[in-house]
Enzyme design. Structure first.
Site, PDB file in Angstrom:
ATOM      1  N   LYS A 101      11.698  12.332   3.369  1.00  0.00           N
ATOM      2  CA  LYS A 101      10.837  12.443   2.185  1.00  0.00           C
ATOM      3  C   LYS A 101      11.539  11.833   0.980  1.00  0.00           C
ATOM      4  CE  LYS A 101       7.744  12.995   3.496  1.00  0.00           C
ATOM      5  NZ  LYS A 101       7.370  13.236   4.854  1.00  0.00           N
ATOM      6  N   HIS A 135      31.747  15.255  12.564  1.00  0.00           N
ATOM      7  CA  HIS A 135      32.035  14.142  13.469  1.00  0.00           C
ATOM      8  C   HIS A 135      31.804  12.793  12.790  1.00  0.00           C
ATOM      9  CE1 HIS A 135      32.597  16.887  16.779  1.00  0.00           C
ATOM     10  NE2 HIS A 135      31.492  17.519  16.399  1.00  0.00           N
ATOM     11  N   ARG A 147      -3.247   3.295   1.764  1.00  0.00           N
ATOM     12  CA  ARG A 147      -2.764   2.805   3.053  1.00  0.00           C
ATOM     13  C   ARG A 147      -1.525   1.921   2.907  1.00  0.00           C
ATOM     14  NH1 ARG A 147      -6.995   2.680   7.088  1.00  0.00           N
ATOM     15  NH2 ARG A 147      -6.215   0.730   7.895  1.00  0.00           N
ATOM     16  N   TRP A 171      -1.146  -6.003   3.677  1.00  0.00           N
ATOM     17  CA  TRP A 171       0.253  -5.575   3.826  1.00  0.00           C
ATOM     18  C   TRP A 171       0.922  -6.689   4.618  1.00  0.00           C
ATOM     19  CZ3 TRP A 171       3.734  -4.271   7.760  1.00  0.00           C
ATOM     20  CH2 TRP A 171       4.820  -3.479   7.374  1.00  0.00           C
ATOM     21  N   GLU A 217      11.879   7.959   1.225  1.00  0.00           N
ATOM     22  CA  GLU A 217      10.580   7.285   1.166  1.00  0.00           C
ATOM     23  C   GLU A 217      10.080   7.095  -0.254  1.00  0.00           C
ATOM     24  OE1 GLU A 217       7.271   7.951   4.414  1.00  0.00           O
ATOM     25  OE2 GLU A 217       7.987   9.859   3.684  1.00  0.00           O
ATOM     26  N   GLU A 250      13.533  15.749   7.965  1.00  0.00           N
ATOM     27  CA  GLU A 250      12.308  15.545   7.192  1.00  0.00           C
ATOM     28  C   GLU A 250      12.610  15.523   5.688  1.00  0.00           C
ATOM     29  OE1 GLU A 250       9.527  14.485   7.843  1.00  0.00           O
ATOM     30  OE2 GLU A 250       8.136  15.188   6.324  1.00  0.00           O
ATOM     31  N   ASN A 280      -6.946  -7.243   9.676  1.00  0.00           N
ATOM     32  CA  ASN A 280      -5.823  -6.302   9.761  1.00  0.00           C
ATOM     33  C   ASN A 280      -5.267  -6.423  11.170  1.00  0.00           C
ATOM     34  OD1 ASN A 280      -4.066  -4.196   9.601  1.00  0.00           O
ATOM     35  ND2 ASN A 280      -5.611  -2.582   9.515  1.00  0.00           N
ATOM     36  N   CYS A 305      -3.295  -2.733   6.104  1.00  0.00           N
ATOM     37  CA  CYS A 305      -4.310  -3.452   5.345  1.00  0.00           C
ATOM     38  C   CYS A 305      -5.606  -2.656   5.241  1.00  0.00           C
ATOM     39  CB  CYS A 305      -4.629  -4.773   6.019  1.00  0.00           C
ATOM     40  SG  CYS A 305      -3.209  -5.776   6.386  1.00  0.00           S
TER      41      CYS A 305
HETATM   42  C1  AGP Z   1       5.803  10.182   6.676  1.00  0.00           C
HETATM   43  O1  AGP Z   1       6.071  10.576   5.386  1.00  0.00           O
HETATM   44  C2  AGP Z   1       5.771   8.756   6.888  1.00  0.00           C
HETATM   45  N1  AGP Z   1       4.984   8.064   5.946  1.00  0.00           N
HETATM   46  C3  AGP Z   1       5.751   8.252   8.319  1.00  0.00           C
HETATM   47  O2  AGP Z   1       7.011   8.527   8.835  1.00  0.00           O
HETATM   48  C4  AGP Z   1       4.672   8.776   9.280  1.00  0.00           C
HETATM   49  O3  AGP Z   1       4.897  10.118   9.571  1.00  0.00           O
HETATM   50  C5  AGP Z   1       4.704   7.923  10.561  1.00  0.00           C
HETATM   51  O4  AGP Z   1       4.393   6.594  10.244  1.00  0.00           O
HETATM   52  C6  AGP Z   1       3.775   8.437  11.627  1.00  0.00           C
HETATM   53  O5  AGP Z   1       2.442   8.384  11.216  1.00  0.00           O
HETATM   54  P1  AGP Z   1       1.319   9.156  11.981  1.00  0.00           P
HETATM   55  O6  AGP Z   1       1.626  10.599  11.917  1.00  0.00           O
HETATM   56  O7  AGP Z   1       0.057   8.796  11.265  1.00  0.00           O
HETATM   57  O8  AGP Z   1       1.329   8.658  13.400  1.00  0.00           O
END
Ligand code: AGP
Length: 612
Positions: A489, A508, A27, A76, A492, A485, A102, A2
């Site tokens: 990406k 496996h 955010r 949120w 997401e 990663e 928040n 939020c």
């Molecule tokens: C990354 O693309 C994500 N949005 C998410 O996994 C993020 O890395 C995770 O929430 C950790 O956040 P932070 O690094 O601010 O702690």
């Protein structure tokens, strides 16, 4: 999560709130609202959807009221679906006290039941609304908003960053923090409250960071801070270190693309003044005072979530291989609840871009309470994890606005490489050996720029695979976390189901998924396990999977094995992830664009996850 912004002062408040809310959009949120104090009354307007929807509604009803006190919120959803009623602000029975919040009030049901019995009528399903009614109840006898908020907060359990305003006392905002970040901004005859500096940087750089358990009364003349138990606190005024241009798109269509392209510079910033190339050494001032702890550590534990956790996994390969330090990597959310055996011989690194992730912060506190030395690898200066750590290293990537973390990841990797080299040298690595590595690291920013000179093949891949339902990402060694990663990406921001796996682990189980429609991305640099990964590629080929290889420029063998090859410059194996992840960031980006997804604000995601 939020967003919060509040203003009191001579300027017209609504435009300040709307601008602040727009700067907090990154955010992640699903509804927005404002409260303005106007002629002894509180005007509340709120709406499911984007800030732009709220503004359109205000314009449609010819409502752009002038005020000198107000607050805005982006929600949120946690308790109650994202609709107009559940959006913040929430008000008391008379509409005289408004609250934005928040966090989560854990004992809200018990308080709600009690207040209902006393005749309070609730409008929403949220936990937040009880705060407005609880403050109303206390204000009836106390007649002092600052005191009433403090008393109310003694009754609640949970997390909050909250702001309260009341028509009874239209010359102030009350702000309080427990677990959800909140800062005060100080202008010339004006005051601000915000969930993060992005909301107010256009107006002031002078800020005060509230700590947990602190409540502030903000007026146009200044502020006063007390704990919820009435102890007065003197707060230091600090200066925001970034500027407005860093949180604007600067000609790019999306923040994510801007941040991907900033990486040569941000990686350089992580090394600036720290990497002593020709001395083959590293200087990290934030670790000086814990040098003995670090060198004498029984083991290092790296903790983070999401992308930061992936960085930690690469760090484990670096620390164990180069510095010979026993290292473990943990999800923060698992670490905090599994009674970890920690001693004061353990050093725990908390990795976090935002420095506010609730699980990572809780893990820090758990490790600290058990006697470990806790150190931060954090991007946001002054964030909770940075402040509660006993030392650490800022990654200096600058504000990261795109929800999908890109430049923070490569800066985290660079910082982990620096920490590794520093420990390795302290433990006896020879200068000549170290200089080879410091030169390699120093050359990384230039090699990242080189990748950007030929992105067309990646864009073409996105066009080709835009309708795929699944993707597999495979890598080995330090590139296994890169595969994770790449998959994160893609899912997401393009909402395509993607899995990352160690390449050899594929046989496996995941191999069952492979057919002629399955794109399989192999991260296959020419390193010591190249031949092994090639065998895994053959296994996929034999089952007609479509192979996309992220390979080095001088790798000609790969052409006959992969359907598509994306080239990256070669570097020292354990620094390879910093380069190899970049085409995967670009692939995710172009896929999301091809599919018409909201790249910077993907559905359901929040940039900093400040609830459990
Ligand atoms: C990354 O693309 C994500 N949005 C998410 O996994 C993020 O890395 C995770 O929430 C950790 O956040 P932070 O690094 O601010 O702690």
């Amino acid at each position: 999560m939020c967003g919060i912004v509040g203003y009191i002062g001579p300027k017209d408040t609504l435009p300040i709130l709307i601008e602040g809310l727009k700067r907090l959009e990154y955010r992640g949120y699903d509804s927005a609202g404002i409260a303005l104090s106007i002629n002894g009354e509180i005007l509340v307007r709120k709406k499911a959807g984007k800030v732009a929807d709220l503004v359109a509604d205000l314009k449609k009803s010819n409502e752009l009221p002038h005020a000198h006190l107000g607050m805005g919120h982006t929600r949120w959803a946690t308790h109650g679906e994202p609709n107009d009623i559940n959006a913040h602000p929430h008000v008391d029975c008379q509409g005289e006290i408004a609250v934005i919040h928040n966090g989560i009030i854990e004992n809200y049901l018990a308080i709600k039941t009690r207040l209902k019995q006393r005749g309070h009528v609730f409008q929403s399903e949220t936990d937040t609304e009880i705060l407005a009614h609880l403050i109303e109840e206390i204000y009836k006898t106390k007649k002092d908003l600052f005191a009433a908020v403090r008393l109310a907060l003694r009754e609640v359990r949970g997390t909050y960053g909250l702001v309260v305003l009341s028509s009874h006392e239209p010359d102030k905002l009350i702000a309080a923090r427990m677990g959800s970040p909140l800062i005060l901004g100080l202008g010339d005859g004006e005051g601000f409250v915000a969930a993060d500096a992005a909301a107010i940087i256009a107006h002031t750089r002078q800020v005060v960071y509230l700590n947990d358990g602190e409540v502030a009364e903000v007026t146009a003349r200044g502020f006063e801070t007390k704990t919820i138990y009435d102890v007065s606190i003197d707060k230091a005024i600090e200066e925001i270190t970034f500027d407005l241009s860093q949180i604007e798109r600067g000609g790019y269509e999306h923040f994510m693309m801007k941040e991907i392209h900033e990486q040569p510079e941000t990686i350089r910033n992580a090394m600036r003044g720290r990497l002593l190339v020709e001395e083959g050494n590293v200087r990290l001032g934030g670790l000086d005072h814990v040098r003995d702890k670090l060198l004498g550590a029984r083991r290092v534990i790296i903790i983070g979530c999401g992308t930061s956790w992936h960085a930690g996994l690469v760090g484990e390969y670096m620390l164990e291989h180069i510095a010979k330090v026993p290292t473990e990597v943990e999800y923060a959310s698992e670490f905090r609840y599994r009674s970890p055996v920690i001693t004061n011989n353990d050093v725990v690194f908390l990795i976090s871009q935002s420095g506010e992730t609730a699980d990572t912060l809780a893990a820090l506190r758990e490790a600290k309470a058990k006697g470990a030395t806790v150190l931060g690898i954090v991007n946001v200066v002054g964030s909770s994890i940075a402040r509660e750590s006993q030392g650490g290293v800022y990654v200096h990537a600058g504000p990261e606005i795109g929800v999908a973390s890109t430049k923070a990841f490569t800066s985290q990797l660079t910082t982990l490489a620096l920490i590794t080299l520093m420990i390795a040298r302290e433990k006896g690595m020879k200068k000549e050996e170290a200089v080879v590595l410091t030169r390699e690291l120093d050359a990384i920013p230039g090699k990242v720029s080189q990748i950007f000179t030929n992105v067309e093949p990646i864009r073409a891949l996105a066009r080709e695979f835009r309708d795929s339902k699944n993707f597999l990402f495979l890598g080995r060694g330090a590139n296994f976390p890169v595969a994770l990663e790449g998959a994160l990406k893609l899912k997401e921001i393009s909402y395509i189901h993607a899995e990352g796996y160690p390449a050899a682990e594929m046989k496996h189980g995941p191999i069952a998924l492979i057919d002629e429609k399955m794109p399989v991305v192999f991260v296959v640099p020419k390193d010591s396990i190249y031949e092994k990964v090639i065998s895994n590629i053959q296994e996929v080929r034999a089952r007609k999977g479509r192979i996309i290889a992220i390979a080095n420029e001088d790798d000609h063998e790969i052409n006959s094995m992969a359907d598509y090859v994306i080239r990256v410059p070669r570097t020292y194996g354990f620094f390879g992830p910093i380069l190899n992840v970049i085409p995967l960031q670009l692939l995710a980006y172009y896929m999301a664009v091809e599919r018409g997804c909201n790249v910077d604000q993907p559905r359901n995601l929040a940039k900093s996850v400040t609830v459990e």
